[in-house]
Design a protein around this motif. Structure first.
Motif, mmCIF file in Angstrom:
data_model
loop_
_atom_site.group_PDB
_atom_site.id
_atom_site.type_symbol
_atom_site.label_atom_id
_atom_site.label_comp_id
_atom_site.label_asym_id
_atom_site.label_seq_id
_atom_site.Cartn_x
_atom_site.Cartn_y
_atom_site.Cartn_z
ATOM 1 N N ARG A 1 16.555 -0.205 10.329
ATOM 2 C CA ARG A 1 16.178 -0.857 9.075
ATOM 3 C C ARG A 1 14.955 -1.742 9.332
ATOM 4 O O ARG A 1 14.828 -2.341 10.409
ATOM 5 C CB ARG A 1 17.329 -1.684 8.508
ATOM 6 N N PRO A 2 14.055 -1.839 8.348
ATOM 7 C CA PRO A 2 12.899 -2.722 8.519
ATOM 8 C C PRO A 2 13.332 -4.178 8.381
ATOM 9 O O PRO A 2 14.030 -4.536 7.433
ATOM 10 C CB PRO A 2 11.956 -2.320 7.391
ATOM 11 N N VAL A 3 12.936 -5.009 9.339
ATOM 12 C CA VAL A 3 13.330 -6.426 9.330
ATOM 13 C C VAL A 3 12.135 -7.365 9.194
ATOM 14 O O VAL A 3 12.296 -8.529 8.836
ATOM 15 C CB VAL A 3 14.149 -6.785 10.592
ATOM 16 N N VAL A 4 10.924 -6.865 9.476
ATOM 17 C CA VAL A 4 9.704 -7.646 9.300
ATOM 18 C C VAL A 4 8.651 -6.726 8.688
ATOM 19 O O VAL A 4 8.555 -5.555 9.067
ATOM 20 C CB VAL A 4 9.169 -8.198 10.649
ATOM 21 N N GLY A 5 7.887 -7.224 7.722
ATOM 22 C CA GLY A 5 6.813 -6.435 7.134
ATOM 23 C C GLY A 5 5.624 -7.306 6.787
ATOM 24 O O GLY A 5 5.794 -8.386 6.230
ATOM 25 N N ILE A 6 4.432 -6.827 7.136
ATOM 26 C CA ILE A 6 3.185 -7.498 6.756
ATOM 27 C C ILE A 6 2.286 -6.460 6.095
ATOM 28 O O ILE A 6 2.093 -5.366 6.631
ATOM 29 C CB ILE A 6 2.455 -8.129 7.964
ATOM 30 N N VAL A 7 1.759 -6.786 4.931
ATOM 31 C CA VAL A 7 0.841 -5.923 4.195
ATOM 32 C C VAL A 7 -0.428 -6.734 3.991
ATOM 33 O O VAL A 7 -0.431 -7.714 3.243
ATOM 34 C CB VAL A 7 1.453 -5.507 2.841
ATOM 35 N N SER A 8 -1.504 -6.332 4.670
ATOM 36 C CA SER A 8 -2.727 -7.125 4.632
ATOM 37 C C SER A 8 -3.864 -6.323 4.019
ATOM 38 O O SER A 8 -4.230 -5.258 4.531
ATOM 39 C CB SER A 8 -3.104 -7.561 6.052
ATOM 40 N N ALA A 9 -4.383 -6.819 2.893
ATOM 41 C CA ALA A 9 -5.443 -6.130 2.147
ATOM 42 C C ALA A 9 -6.685 -7.019 2.121
ATOM 43 O O ALA A 9 -6.949 -7.705 1.130
ATOM 44 C CB ALA A 9 -4.956 -5.832 0.731
ATOM 45 N N PRO A 10 -7.473 -7.018 3.208
ATOM 46 C CA PRO A 10 -8.556 -7.994 3.332
ATOM 47 C C PRO A 10 -9.666 -7.838 2.299
ATOM 48 O O PRO A 10 -10.279 -8.829 1.898
ATOM 49 C CB PRO A 10 -9.081 -7.769 4.757
ATOM 50 N N ALA A 11 -9.927 -6.619 1.823
ATOM 51 C CA ALA A 11 -10.994 -6.446 0.822
ATOM 52 C C ALA A 11 -10.572 -6.999 -0.534
ATOM 53 O O ALA A 11 -11.408 -7.308 -1.378
ATOM 54 C CB ALA A 11 -11.388 -4.977 0.707
ATOM 55 N N LEU A 12 -9.245 -7.138 -0.751
ATOM 56 C CA LEU A 12 -8.730 -7.800 -1.951
ATOM 57 C C LEU A 12 -8.483 -9.286 -1.695
ATOM 58 O O LEU A 12 -8.084 -10.018 -2.592
ATOM 59 C CB LEU A 12 -7.404 -7.160 -2.390
ATOM 60 N N ASN A 13 -8.675 -9.694 -0.432
ATOM 61 C CA ASN A 13 -8.414 -11.078 -0.029
ATOM 62 C C ASN A 13 -6.941 -11.458 -0.256
ATOM 63 O O ASN A 13 -6.642 -12.572 -0.681
ATOM 64 C CB ASN A 13 -9.337 -12.037 -0.785
ATOM 65 N N ARG A 14 -6.041 -10.516 0.024
ATOM 66 C CA ARG A 14 -4.625 -10.734 -0.213
ATOM 67 C C ARG A 14 -3.795 -10.323 1.008
ATOM 68 O O ARG A 14 -4.159 -9.388 1.723
ATOM 69 C CB ARG A 14 -4.129 -9.899 -1.409
ATOM 70 N N ARG A 15 -2.679 -11.019 1.193
ATOM 71 C CA ARG A 15 -1.705 -10.628 2.217
ATOM 72 C C ARG A 15 -0.308 -10.962 1.722
ATOM 73 O O ARG A 15 -0.094 -11.986 1.096
ATOM 74 C CB ARG A 15 -1.982 -11.334 3.556
ATOM 75 N N TRP A 16 0.616 -10.056 2.016
ATOM 76 C CA TRP A 16 2.029 -10.252 1.650
ATOM 77 C C TRP A 16 2.863 -10.047 2.902
ATOM 78 O O TRP A 16 2.516 -9.232 3.754
ATOM 79 C CB TRP A 16 2.464 -9.212 0.618
ATOM 80 N N TRP A 17 3.976 -10.758 2.999
ATOM 81 C CA TRP A 17 4.838 -10.561 4.180
ATOM 82 C C TRP A 17 6.271 -10.977 3.880
ATOM 83 O O TRP A 17 6.549 -11.685 2.916
ATOM 84 C CB TRP A 17 4.305 -11.342 5.378
ATOM 85 N N ALA A 18 7.164 -10.500 4.758
ATOM 86 C CA ALA A 18 8.582 -10.833 4.618
ATOM 87 C C ALA A 18 9.284 -10.595 5.938
ATOM 88 O O ALA A 18 8.825 -9.799 6.770
ATOM 89 C CB ALA A 18 9.227 -9.974 3.532
ATOM 90 N N LEU B 1 14.503 -14.357 5.498
ATOM 91 C CA LEU B 1 13.531 -15.454 5.385
ATOM 92 C C LEU B 1 12.775 -15.445 4.061
ATOM 93 O O LEU B 1 11.993 -16.352 3.779
ATOM 94 C CB LEU B 1 12.527 -15.389 6.543
ATOM 95 N N GLY B 2 12.975 -14.416 3.245
ATOM 96 C CA GLY B 2 12.262 -14.327 1.981
ATOM 97 C C GLY B 2 10.931 -13.596 2.116
ATOM 98 O O GLY B 2 10.530 -13.198 3.214
ATOM 99 N N ALA B 3 10.273 -13.406 0.983
ATOM 100 C CA ALA B 3 8.976 -12.715 0.924
ATOM 101 C C ALA B 3 7.934 -13.668 0.369
ATOM 102 O O ALA B 3 8.220 -14.474 -0.515
ATOM 103 C CB ALA B 3 9.085 -11.477 0.038
ATOM 104 N N PHE B 4 6.702 -13.547 0.895
ATOM 105 C CA PHE B 4 5.651 -14.508 0.560
ATOM 106 C C PHE B 4 4.299 -13.816 0.423
ATOM 107 O O PHE B 4 4.076 -12.736 0.945
ATOM 108 C CB PHE B 4 5.539 -15.581 1.659
ATOM 109 N N THR B 5 3.386 -14.499 -0.256
ATOM 110 C CA THR B 5 1.990 -14.085 -0.271
ATOM 111 C C THR B 5 1.128 -15.322 -0.093
ATOM 112 O O THR B 5 1.535 -16.429 -0.469
ATOM 113 C CB THR B 5 1.622 -13.363 -1.583
ATOM 114 N N GLY B 6 -0.044 -15.145 0.507
ATOM 115 C CA GLY B 6 -0.933 -16.281 0.710
ATOM 116 C C GLY B 6 -1.950 -15.994 1.790
ATOM 117 O O GLY B 6 -2.081 -14.867 2.263
ATOM 118 N N ARG B 7 -2.667 -17.012 2.167
ATOM 119 C CA ARG B 7 -3.708 -16.857 3.198
ATOM 120 C C ARG B 7 -3.131 -16.936 4.597
ATOM 121 O O ARG B 7 -3.693 -16.396 5.530
ATOM 122 C CB ARG B 7 -4.776 -17.958 3.023
ATOM 123 N N SER B 8 -2.003 -17.655 4.747
ATOM 124 C CA SER B 8 -1.427 -17.819 6.088
ATOM 125 C C SER B 8 0.033 -18.220 5.938
ATOM 126 O O SER B 8 0.518 -18.492 4.837
ATOM 127 C CB SER B 8 -2.179 -18.906 6.858
#
Length: 267
Positions: A114-131, A135-142
């Motif tokens: 099962r996936p337990v950590v995920g990072i989705v980084s879209a630098p050309a959109l200046n966006r990043r999401w992770w979970a 611990l919950g899911a978040f978006t932001g610069r860091s």
């Protein structure tokens, strides 16, 4: 319960390195693009980003296995990193900014991987999401400047926003009529494509999304972000997680409805 803070921090370091490599070559006039055996494009940036991530994982997590889109599988064990160096390569090579590096950690448990950590980084959109699991899911610069993600509370298909990638795959699966019915019945449809619909579901901006044909590296990071935001991520067969070769994601309230149109039992 395991603590995935360190793995999440490492994921951000890996994503930072990949972002630098992919942005350096984005819109480069001399970008080299090849065609893979399945007729999909791969650029030098895909390969460079995956090599970077693999190199850092080799140093930081030498005992963990790795599966990547460009260089396959290596290692064995209960922990496996899943990498898609550029999800949305067709966008990348045409200069469309909707592409991302997807990094996930999967862990073996009683019910399988099962996936337990995920990072989705879209630098050309200046966006990043992770979970990370628990611990919950978040978006932001860091990690320190982040907003918590929460799926929508829309409970009726008639009020739902539905995101997809393209029509062709649904036709090939014999699901085009269900797809069109859903498109007619819901409030709004938009073809955002690739990783983005899943992140929009996690943000509560979109309520349902589905794709008919995907690989594990397309889904693993997205699955944990959607789930930790309070949503549901399954295959079209209803099986939880990124294991079915296709995906249905929702705010949870609409999941049964979504599968009734597009699921494997639907007609």
């Amino acid at each position: 319960m395991p603590d995935y803070h360190d793995d999440l921090r490492l994921g951000h370091v890996l994503a930072d390195a990949a972002d630098a490599a992919t942005m350096e070559r984005f819109k480069a006039l001399d970008l080299k693009v090849e065609t893979k055996p399945d007729m999909t494009p791969v650029s030098e940036a895909d390969k460079a980003a995956e090599e970077l991530i693999r190199g850092q994982l080799q140093r930081a997590r030498p005992r963990d296995a790795v599966l990547g889109e460009e260089f396959g599988s290596e290692g064995a064990g209960p922990r496996r990193w899943i990498i898609d160096p550029i999800d949305g390569t067709k966008n990348y090579v045409r200069g469309v900014p909707v592409w991302a590096t997807l990094i996930a950690l999967m862990e073996r448990g009683e019910g399988g991987d099962r996936p337990v950590v995920g990072i989705v980084s879209a630098p050309a959109l200046n966006r990043r999401w992770w979970a990370a699991e628990g611990l919950g899911a978040f978006t932001g610069r860091s990690l320190t400047s982040a907003t918590r993600l929460q799926v929508s509370r829309v409970g009726r298909i008639q009020d739902a926003s539905f995101a997809y990638s393209s029509l062709t795959g649904w036709e090939e699966r014999g699901k085009l009529s269900g797809f069109l019915d859903l498109s007619r019945d819901c409030w709004r449809t938009r073809a955002y494509g690739d990783f983005w619909p899943y992140m929009l579901v996690a943000e509560g901006a979109v309520d349902i999304c589905a794709e008919p044909e995907l690989s594990l590296w397309d889904m693993a990071a997205c699955a944990v972000v959607v789930k930790e935001a309070g949503g549901q991520f399954t295959g079209l067969d209803g099986r939880p997680g990124p294991h079915s070769g296709n995906a249905a994601a929702s705010n949870g309230l609409l999941h049964e409805d979504l599968l009734s149109y597009l699921g494997d039992a639907a007609h």
